[in-house]
Write an enzyme that holds these catalytic residues in place. Structure first.
Site, PDB file in Angstrom:
ATOM      1  CB  SER A  45      39.357  36.124  47.251  1.00  0.00           C
ATOM      2  OG  SER A  45      38.765  35.218  48.156  1.00  0.00           O
ATOM      3  CD  GLU A  46      36.157  39.255  49.724  1.00  0.00           C
ATOM      4  OE1 GLU A  46      36.368  40.186  50.546  1.00  0.00           O
ATOM      5  OE2 GLU A  46      35.706  39.432  48.586  1.00  0.00           O
ATOM      6  CB  THR A  47      41.204  39.751  55.069  1.00  0.00           C
ATOM      7  OG1 THR A  47      42.276  39.138  54.335  1.00  0.00           O
ATOM      8  CG2 THR A  47      41.556  39.740  56.546  1.00  0.00           C
TER       9      THR A  47
END
Length: 271
Positions: A45-47
């Site tokens: 979902s996030e990096t």
């Protein structure tokens, strides 16, 4: 090019639980398009990308860094769990010697502080404003069908739509509610809405444990059907529920049963 990348499970002390984020330590300037390509490859979902602000900085002793967040399809202005993951990597893996870290981001300067039982993040507070239900009726009906709605608010700073479900529902109803996100970007394609928050007032005192509110978050516009544990939405939920409940210290619970403590609008996350 070698780029250290960590996968950190936020909001848990057990492997393969919580909400995972990739954390990349950027020693030298990274080509702009590489950020998105790496985030797409990570497919989380996030990096998060932590970068040194000055050539003489280092990840062990410096206390101020740049920080950006990318979903698999776009950059986002704020992410709570990936900031927590970034702080945990610096504190616990890189052994950063400072007790307070400052991150320079698209949302301004954010601070992370070591705590005895976790990490405390100092995040901004974003106001919400009442929104006529009929302006977003089609969007809400597509998402939750005929579920009764008590209130609708909008956050122009984050472009999030906050939908408060009827107080007649309980936590179990919210957690098991089937939400249709696939077609939301087609219903709302003006760019005004980039995320949908469903929230519910906490149950009566005496429940164990007692929470002031519950929430779930959906961001199909950013390629995330549902973000199971999101810290950034609490910058909005804190503002809304503080006004509704007349409180400045609150406890919130997300769909995956993780707890957020809001005190004077600082978020405390337990690892």
């Amino acid at each position: 090019m070698k780029l250290p990348i960590f996968i950190a499970d936020a909001f848990t002390a057990r492997a393969f639980r919580g909400n995972p984020a990739a954390v990349c330590l950027v020693e030298n300037k990274l080509d702009e398009d590489m950020h998105q390509k790496i985030a797409q490859e990570m497919n989380l979902s996030e990096t998060a990308f932590i970068r040194k602000l000055n050539p003489t900085d280092n990840f062990t002793q410096s206390s101020c860094f740049g920080l950006r967040w990318f979903t698999p399809v776009s950059e986002v202005p704020l992410c709570g769990h990936a900031t927590l993951a970034s702080s945990a990597v610096l504190f616990h893996k890189i052994k950063n010697t400072n007790n307070i870290l400052t991150f320079v981001t698209l949302s301004g300067e954010l601070r992370a502080r070591r705590a005895e039982d976790g990490i405390i993040l100092d995040f901004p507070l974003y106001p919400t404003y009442p929104l006529d239900f009929h302006e977003v009726e089609n969007l809400i009906e597509m998402a939750i069908g005929g579920t009764m709605v008590q209130d609708t608010h909008y956050s122009p700073d984050t472009r999030n739509l906050l939908v408060r479900l009827c107080d007649c529902y309980n936590r179990s109803f919210l957690e098991t509610l089937e939400v249709n996100t696939e077609n939301l970007p087609k219903i709302e394609n003006s760019g005004r809405v980039q995320g949908l928050i469903l929230t519910l007032k906490g149950e009566a005192a005496g429940q164990t444990p007692d929470f002031d509110f519950y929430s779930r978050y959906f961001a199909p516009w950013a390629g995330v059907a549902e973000d199971p544990v999101t810290g950034s939405t609490h910058t909005i939920l804190g503002s809304y529920w503080s006004q509704q409940l007349g409180k400045q210290e609150m406890r919130g619970r997300t769909a995956l049963q993780f707890h957020f403590y809001l005190s004077n609008f600082k978020l405390m996350f337990l690892l």
